[in-house]
Design a protein around this motif. Structure first.
Motif, PDB file in Angstrom:
ATOM      1  N   ASP A  31       0.837  -1.195   0.000  1.00  0.00           N
ATOM      2  CA  ASP A  31       0.000   0.000   0.000  1.00  0.00           C
ATOM      3  C   ASP A  31       0.877   1.251   0.000  1.00  0.00           C
ATOM      4  N   TYR A  32       0.475   2.249  -0.765  1.00  0.00           N
ATOM      5  CA  TYR A  32       1.234   3.495  -0.821  1.00  0.00           C
ATOM      6  C   TYR A  32       0.320   4.638  -1.226  1.00  0.00           C
ATOM      7  N   VAL A  33       0.795   5.858  -0.999  1.00  0.00           N
ATOM      8  CA  VAL A  33       0.164   7.058  -1.519  1.00  0.00           C
ATOM      9  C   VAL A  33       1.288   7.970  -1.989  1.00  0.00           C
ATOM     10  N   LEU A  34       1.120   8.571  -3.159  1.00  0.00           N
ATOM     11  CA  LEU A  34       2.147   9.443  -3.725  1.00  0.00           C
ATOM     12  C   LEU A  34       1.644  10.883  -3.700  1.00  0.00           C
ATOM     13  N   LEU A  35       2.468  11.787  -3.200  1.00  0.00           N
ATOM     14  CA  LEU A  35       2.124  13.203  -3.096  1.00  0.00           C
ATOM     15  C   LEU A  35       3.017  14.012  -4.027  1.00  0.00           C
ATOM     16  N   GLU A  36       2.403  14.661  -5.012  1.00  0.00           N
ATOM     17  CA  GLU A  36       3.134  15.461  -5.996  1.00  0.00           C
ATOM     18  C   GLU A  36       2.719  16.924  -5.863  1.00  0.00           C
ATOM     19  N   ALA A  37       3.706  17.816  -5.785  1.00  0.00           N
ATOM     20  CA  ALA A  37       3.424  19.237  -5.567  1.00  0.00           C
ATOM     21  C   ALA A  37       2.809  19.909  -6.784  1.00  0.00           C
ATOM     22  N   ARG A  38       3.144  19.457  -7.996  1.00  0.00           N
ATOM     23  CA  ARG A  38       2.628  20.104  -9.205  1.00  0.00           C
ATOM     24  C   ARG A  38       1.179  19.685  -9.467  1.00  0.00           C
ATOM     25  N   ASN A  39       0.560  20.399 -10.399  1.00  0.00           N
ATOM     26  CA  ASN A  39      -0.842  20.097 -10.731  1.00  0.00           C
ATOM     27  C   ASN A  39      -0.969  19.128 -11.898  1.00  0.00           C
ATOM     28  N   THR A  40       0.157  18.581 -12.363  1.00  0.00           N
ATOM     29  CA  THR A  40       0.147  17.566 -13.417  1.00  0.00           C
ATOM     30  C   THR A  40       1.259  16.574 -13.140  1.00  0.00           C
ATOM     31  N   ILE A  41       1.065  15.341 -13.541  1.00  0.00           N
ATOM     32  CA  ILE A  41       2.049  14.303 -13.263  1.00  0.00           C
ATOM     33  C   ILE A  41       3.150  14.277 -14.308  1.00  0.00           C
ATOM     34  N   ALA A  42       2.927  14.873 -15.469  1.00  0.00           N
ATOM     35  CA  ALA A  42       3.942  14.862 -16.532  1.00  0.00           C
ATOM     36  C   ALA A  42       4.115  16.270 -17.093  1.00  0.00           C
ATOM     37  N   PRO A  43       4.718  17.178 -16.322  1.00  0.00           N
ATOM     38  CA  PRO A  43       4.893  18.556 -16.782  1.00  0.00           C
ATOM     39  C   PRO A  43       5.962  18.671 -17.858  1.00  0.00           C
ATOM     40  N   SER A  44       5.872  19.715 -18.641  1.00  0.00           N
ATOM     41  CA  SER A  44       6.885  19.976 -19.674  1.00  0.00           C
ATOM     42  C   SER A  44       8.076  20.689 -19.026  1.00  0.00           C
ATOM     43  N   VAL A  45       8.763  19.961 -18.159  1.00  0.00           N
ATOM     44  CA  VAL A  45       9.895  20.501 -17.415  1.00  0.00           C
ATOM     45  C   VAL A  45      11.087  19.581 -17.616  1.00  0.00           C
ATOM     46  N   GLY A  46      12.239  20.165 -17.898  1.00  0.00           N
ATOM     47  CA  GLY A  46      13.427  19.345 -18.136  1.00  0.00           C
ATOM     48  C   GLY A  46      13.513  18.954 -19.602  1.00  0.00           C
ATOM     49  N   ALA A  47      14.717  18.726 -20.058  1.00  0.00           N
ATOM     50  CA  ALA A  47      14.917  18.453 -21.480  1.00  0.00           C
ATOM     51  C   ALA A  47      14.768  16.984 -21.823  1.00  0.00           C
ATOM     52  N   SER A  48      15.523  16.150 -21.142  1.00  0.00           N
ATOM     53  CA  SER A  48      15.535  14.742 -21.533  1.00  0.00           C
ATOM     54  C   SER A  48      15.945  13.891 -20.349  1.00  0.00           C
ATOM     55  N   ILE A  49      15.836  12.594 -20.542  1.00  0.00           N
ATOM     56  CA  ILE A  49      16.277  11.636 -19.534  1.00  0.00           C
ATOM     57  C   ILE A  49      17.045  10.533 -20.235  1.00  0.00           C
ATOM     58  N   GLY A  50      18.209  10.218 -19.704  1.00  0.00           N
ATOM     59  CA  GLY A  50      18.984   9.120 -20.249  1.00  0.00           C
ATOM     60  C   GLY A  50      18.727   7.862 -19.436  1.00  0.00           C
ATOM     61  N   ILE A  51      18.394   6.793 -20.093  1.00  0.00           N
ATOM     62  CA  ILE A  51      18.124   5.519 -19.423  1.00  0.00           C
ATOM     63  C   ILE A  51      19.184   4.519 -19.877  1.00  0.00           C
ATOM     64  N   PHE A  52      19.952   4.022 -18.913  1.00  0.00           N
ATOM     65  CA  PHE A  52      21.044   3.122 -19.216  1.00  0.00           C
ATOM     66  C   PHE A  52      20.657   1.683 -18.860  1.00  0.00           C
ATOM     67  N   PRO A  53      21.475   0.683 -19.213  1.00  0.00           N
ATOM     68  CA  PRO A  53      21.062  -0.717 -19.055  1.00  0.00           C
ATOM     69  C   PRO A  53      20.540  -1.090 -17.670  1.00  0.00           C
ATOM     70  N   ASN A  54      21.151  -0.544 -16.601  1.00  0.00           N
ATOM     71  CA  ASN A  54      20.673  -0.889 -15.260  1.00  0.00           C
ATOM     72  C   ASN A  54      19.254  -0.373 -15.035  1.00  0.00           C
ATOM     73  N   GLY A  55      18.977   0.856 -15.526  1.00  0.00           N
ATOM     74  CA  GLY A  55      17.628   1.393 -15.431  1.00  0.00           C
ATOM     75  C   GLY A  55      16.656   0.679 -16.348  1.00  0.00           C
ATOM     76  N   GLY A  56      17.126   0.300 -17.528  1.00  0.00           N
ATOM     77  CA  GLY A  56      16.272  -0.428 -18.458  1.00  0.00           C
ATOM     78  C   GLY A  56      15.817  -1.761 -17.894  1.00  0.00           C
ATOM     79  N   ARG A  57      16.693  -2.416 -17.156  1.00  0.00           N
ATOM     80  CA  ARG A  57      16.341  -3.701 -16.549  1.00  0.00           C
ATOM     81  C   ARG A  57      15.212  -3.511 -15.524  1.00  0.00           C
ATOM     82  N   ILE A  58      15.287  -2.454 -14.743  1.00  0.00           N
ATOM     83  CA  ILE A  58      14.231  -2.170 -13.766  1.00  0.00           C
ATOM     84  C   ILE A  58      12.917  -1.867 -14.467  1.00  0.00           C
ATOM     85  N   LEU A  59      12.971  -1.035 -15.507  1.00  0.00           N
ATOM     86  CA  LEU A  59      11.758  -0.694 -16.249  1.00  0.00           C
ATOM     87  C   LEU A  59      11.131  -1.928 -16.891  1.00  0.00           C
ATOM     88  N   ASP A  60      11.973  -2.859 -17.314  1.00  0.00           N
ATOM     89  CA  ASP A  60      11.462  -4.096 -17.898  1.00  0.00           C
ATOM     90  C   ASP A  60      10.728  -4.916 -16.844  1.00  0.00           C
TER      91      ASP A  60
END
Length: 245
Positions: A31-60
């Protein structure tokens, strides 16, 4: 305990770390609850994100790597140039890493990655927007957070995923100091620092920069990086500051 018979996690922050944790907890039926300060979960903030093999394995493991792969540009070549103009290439090193790790390194827009992580959640009701934490109270039975709008939420553990200027980290220091003034040394608050500043952005693709191509140029106290994405270019300018912040 936060509930009658369930352990409850409070996640502060709905960025990449917070949403990844939410997906992991959901997979584990915690069980969990997530608290986000912004009014949207996917704001147009930041340029990009690099995902490397260790992160890709988690996402998989979380079930959203395929969707990330559709949106991201896999790195296939790297070119470097030093301050003397000497150019050297890492060639197909990214392909070699992908073959050995079974996951490619990718670049995509941060906004897109956030949207994919959010959409991958089966239950969206645990995501609460416009809930910026202001105060944290810790007791023997758990933790209670109070948001700026006056909302109070209780749980068994609070995990701060709220970025560099973390309210949770500051509250952790405050509460620890009240309990034991030797819990943290004064230098602990200086562990996060910035030596460089960065100008970043996204532009449309141009001829000469292929998808998955990484180009880096080095100079004294100054460097640039350009990454070719899918129909886009991610670019960065790094400059060393006069002093450390």
């Amino acid at each position: 305990m936060a509930g009658a018979d369930r352990f409850r996690v409070i996640i502060a922050g709905g960025g990449l770390a917070g949403l990844t944790l939410a997906n992991a907890l959901e997979k584990a039926d915690i069980d969990y609850v997530l608290l986000e300060a912004r009014n949207t979960i996917a704001p147009s903030v930041g340029a990009s994100i690099g995902i490397f093999p260790n992160g890709g394995r988690i996402l998989d493991q979380l079930g959203c790597f395929d969707e990330i792969s559709k949106e991201g540009a896999s790195l296939v070549s790297s070119r470097m140039r030093d301050r003397n103009g000497v150019s050297f290439s890492l060639g197909d090193s990214s392909i070699l890493v992908a073959a050995r790790a079974n996951y490619a390194s990718m670049f995509l827009e941060r906004e897109v990655a956030l949207r994919i992580l959010y959409e991958n959640l089966q239950s969206k009701s645990r995501i609460n927007l416009q809930k910026k934490i202001s105060v944290v109270d810790h007791t023997q039975n758990g933790v209670t957070v109070t948001c700026e709008d006056g909302t109070s939420i209780s749980g068994d553990v609070l995990i701060g995923c709220d970025g560099v200027h973390s309210v949770v980290r500051n509250e952790m220091w405050r509460l620890a100091h009240l309990h034991d003034q030797t819990s943290f040394s004064p230098s602990d608050k200086d562990l996060l620092f910035a030596e460089y500043k960065c100008l970043f952005g996204i532009s449309t693709a141009i001829n000469g920069i292929a998808d998955g191509e990484l180009s880096v140029n080095y100079d004294q106290g100054f460097s640039t990086m350009v990454v070719g994405g899918k129909q886009k270019i991610f670019w960065f300018v790094f400059k060393k500051m006069d002093k450390i912040w």
